[in-house]
Design an enzyme around this catalytic site. Structure first.
Site, short mmCIF file in Angstrom:
data_model
loop_
_atom_site.label_atom_id
_atom_site.label_comp_id
_atom_site.label_asym_id
_atom_site.label_seq_id
_atom_site.Cartn_x
_atom_site.Cartn_y
_atom_site.Cartn_z
N HIS A 98 -7.81 1.36 2.24
CA HIS A 98 -7.42 0.96 3.47
C HIS A 98 -8.35 1.63 4.52
O HIS A 98 -7.65 2.28 5.43
CB HIS A 98 -6.30 0.57 3.99
CG HIS A 98 -5.87 -0.35 5.03
ND1 HIS A 98 -4.70 -0.82 5.12
CD2 HIS A 98 -6.89 -0.71 6.23
CE1 HIS A 98 -4.90 -1.73 6.15
NE2 HIS A 98 -6.22 -1.54 6.96
N GLU B 115 1.08 -1.24 -0.03
CA GLU B 115 -0.17 -0.08 -0.02
C GLU B 115 0.88 1.36 -0.13
O GLU B 115 2.00 1.26 0.51
CB GLU B 115 -0.87 0.04 1.18
CG GLU B 115 -1.99 -1.20 1.10
CD GLU B 115 -2.75 -1.34 2.44
OE1 GLU B 115 -2.57 -0.40 3.52
OE2 GLU B 115 -3.41 -2.21 2.42
P1 NAI Z 1 -10.85 -10.84 15.61
O1 NAI Z 1 -9.57 -11.41 16.11
O2 NAI Z 1 -11.93 -10.40 16.16
O3 NAI Z 1 -11.40 -12.19 14.60
C1 NAI Z 1 -10.67 -13.10 13.66
C2 NAI Z 1 -11.26 -14.18 13.47
O4 NAI Z 1 -10.77 -15.02 12.33
C3 NAI Z 1 -11.17 -15.29 14.82
O5 NAI Z 1 -12.55 -15.55 15.13
C4 NAI Z 1 -10.16 -16.29 14.31
O6 NAI Z 1 -10.46 -17.43 15.20
C5 NAI Z 1 -10.53 -16.31 13.16
N1 NAI Z 1 -9.39 -16.97 12.19
C6 NAI Z 1 -8.08 -17.09 12.51
N2 NAI Z 1 -7.47 -17.69 11.38
C7 NAI Z 1 -8.26 -18.54 10.70
C8 NAI Z 1 -8.16 -19.11 9.75
N3 NAI Z 1 -6.99 -19.35 9.26
N4 NAI Z 1 -9.40 -19.60 8.99
C9 NAI Z 1 -10.60 -19.14 9.56
N5 NAI Z 1 -10.55 -18.29 10.72
C10 NAI Z 1 -9.60 -17.83 11.11
O7 NAI Z 1 -10.53 -9.94 14.26
P2 NAI Z 1 -11.42 -8.75 13.76
O8 NAI Z 1 -11.29 -7.50 14.79
O9 NAI Z 1 -12.74 -9.42 13.50
O10 NAI Z 1 -10.57 -8.29 12.65
C11 NAI Z 1 -10.55 -9.29 11.45
C12 NAI Z 1 -9.50 -8.58 10.29
O11 NAI Z 1 -10.00 -7.20 9.72
C13 NAI Z 1 -8.26 -8.23 10.76
O12 NAI Z 1 -7.21 -8.98 9.92
C14 NAI Z 1 -8.00 -6.88 10.92
O13 NAI Z 1 -6.54 -6.60 10.76
C15 NAI Z 1 -8.78 -6.26 9.98
N6 NAI Z 1 -9.12 -5.21 9.95
C16 NAI Z 1 -9.17 -4.38 8.86
C17 NAI Z 1 -9.70 -2.71 8.91
C18 NAI Z 1 -9.63 -2.01 7.79
O14 NAI Z 1 -9.68 -0.96 7.93
N7 NAI Z 1 -9.88 -2.55 6.43
C19 NAI Z 1 -10.00 -2.30 10.28
C20 NAI Z 1 -10.06 -3.32 11.34
C21 NAI Z 1 -9.67 -4.62 11.20
#
Ligand code: NAI
Length: 410
Positions: A292, A269
């Site tokens: 992003h 990015e």
């Molecule tokens: P979280 O930690 O609450 O949830 C992530 C989930 O993914 C968990 O339930 C975990 O068990 C599951 N997981 C992990 N590895 C996995 C796999 N190999 N296969 C299937 N499930 C798997 O995280 P949250 O807050 O929901 O964030 C999710 C993503 O969104 C993160 O990568 C974060 O960096 C991204 N994000 C992006 C933003 C943006 O501006 N686009 C802003 C906030 C978060």
């Protein structure tokens, strides 16, 4: 009200990068008065001038708090990262200096979920393409490939904070939700867990990714996985840039196997808003490209300001380190008014606790409550005792070999 060995007026708080004014408000309302709000990101020399006598520093994503800067901050007690990622801070150096770092990992959950929901609606109506064409003077009035989301199947990979929130919003619109997670996650509403990613891919009309960046999720959606998706389905990625193999996505969009995609995160990015955004996805009218900003809303900024300043104030006022990213986590009760709280941060090595206990018992001081947590090479012991901060025991505790820092509140 608890008194700190260093009074609140003397604790210098520096909040950089235009952190939301609510953070300032929270500190001020709690009695802190030496607070500096700084717009923008200063260069290293200016930064050192600003923070070298700070007890608490708040930053967002741009300020780099690396070794050299941290080395000049002798009084630094805690760092607040008013965003999600903490790569900009040298967490190990902070830890070894007894400085907990706090962030706000989930304050923008709703913002991401709302954006994804809107994108799914736009994709299923073919709006990105129609919009791009209209900007070029083309009139594409047609119902071909234009669908309501009601009744369609949404597949969510990663049913964590964002995935589960999205599930609730999508069900409210009448979508059917299937999800896949490596952890056992309880379904919400009528959502349904499926046993494998492959099963999920084959059953959904739109797939949305909400996993963290790990070895396992790196390119978890590539050529093979996209081939398993239904013809005419859509992909949304607002998780991390390396979760999707962009070349494979490009191939499937070009073939028309996928009818569109929405992407917010990329393998690489631009570092600043002045740098060009390059991506093979730029060629497609039917792909929504956002820089992003999934979590970038005023509401999220406010939540972040409240969450991080709350954690910093709690640590400063009572020693709690819950959810610190680099430090032993302890959630502490309010301190009883007749007692003092000694917080001893030390190198986690055999015999430390014995030396601390011995120092205290040699003064015949009663320990009313004791809490201990360790994390790797650092230990954190908190003792509620019946002596005050001027007692000689404090100096003796500081003298124990392996002590990193001692704080007292009473
Ligand atoms: P979280 O930690 O609450 O949830 C992530 C989930 O993914 C968990 O339930 C975990 O068990 C599951 N997981 C992990 N590895 C996995 C796999 N190999 N296969 C299937 N499930 C798997 O995280 P949250 O807050 O929901 O964030 C999710 C993503 O969104 C993160 O990568 C974060 O960096 C991204 N994000 C992006 C933003 C943006 O501006 N686009 C802003 C906030 C978060």
């Amino acid at each position: 009200m608890t008194k700190l060995s260093l009074s609140k007026e003397k604790i210098k708080v520096v909040l950089l990068e235009g952190i939301h004014t609510n953070a300032y408000k929270q500190f001020a309302e709690d009695g802190y008065s030496n607070i500096q709000l700084v717009d923008g990101t200063p260069d290293d020399d200016t930064l050192i001038d600003m923070v070298q006598d700070a007890h608490i520093i708040g930053i967002r994503s741009r300020t780099q708090l690396k070794d050299d800067i941290l080395a000049s901050c002798e009084k630094l007690m805690a760092v607040g990262v008013f965003c999600i990622g903490t790569n900009q801070v040298d967490l190990d150096t902070c830890k070894s200096r007894g400085i907990p770092v706090f962030n706000a990992p989930f304050s923008n959950t709703r913002s991401v979920a709302e954006l994804v929901l809107a994108e799914m609606i736009m994709l299923m109506r073919g709006i990105p393409e129609k919009n791009a064409k209209a900007h070029r003077g083309e009139w594409q009035k047609s119902a071909a490939h234009s669908h309501e989301v009601r009744g369609k199947v949404l597949g969510i990979v990663g049913f964590g904070h964002i995935g589960s929130q999205l599930s609730i919003l999508a069900e409210a619109l009448g979508m059917r939700v299937l999800y896949y997670d490596i952890e056992n996650k309880l379904p919400l509403g009528n959502s349904e867990s499926v046993h494998s990613l492959e099963e999920l891919l084959a059953r959904v009309d739109v797939l949305s990714l909400h996993v963290p960046a790990t070895e396992q999720t790196r390119y978890m959606i590539g050529q093979e996985q996209l081939s398993l998706m239904k013809s005419g389905s859509y992909l949304v990625n607002a998780s991390r840039g390396n979760v999707v193999d962009i070349d494979a996505l490009v191939a499937h969009l070009r073939e028309g196997h996928l009818l569109g995609a929405a992407v917010d995160v990329y393998p690489s990015e631009p570092a600043t808003n002045q740098d060009e955004f390059t991506s093979a996805l730029r060629q497609f009218d039917n792909v929504i490209l956002t820089p992003h900003i999934g979590g970038s809303t005023q509401e999220a900024q406010l939540n972040i300001a409240n969450e991080v300043s709350d954690k910093l104030i709690k640590y400063s006022n009572n020693g709690s380190t819950s959810t610190a990213v680099n430090f032993p986590e302890v959630s502490l009760p309010e301190l009883h008014q007749d007692l003092s709280r000694i917080m001893h941060i030390h190198i986690n090595q055999p015999g430390m606790l014995e030396k601390i206990n011995h120092t205290i018992s040699s003064h015949n001081i009663n320990i009313a409550a004791m809490y201990l947590q360790t994390s790797g090479e650092v230990g954190y012991v908190i003792m509620d005792v019946n002596c005050d901060s001027s007692h000689p025991i404090i100096a003796q505790l500081k003298d124990i070999t392996g002590t990193i820092r001692v704080r007292v509140i009473h």
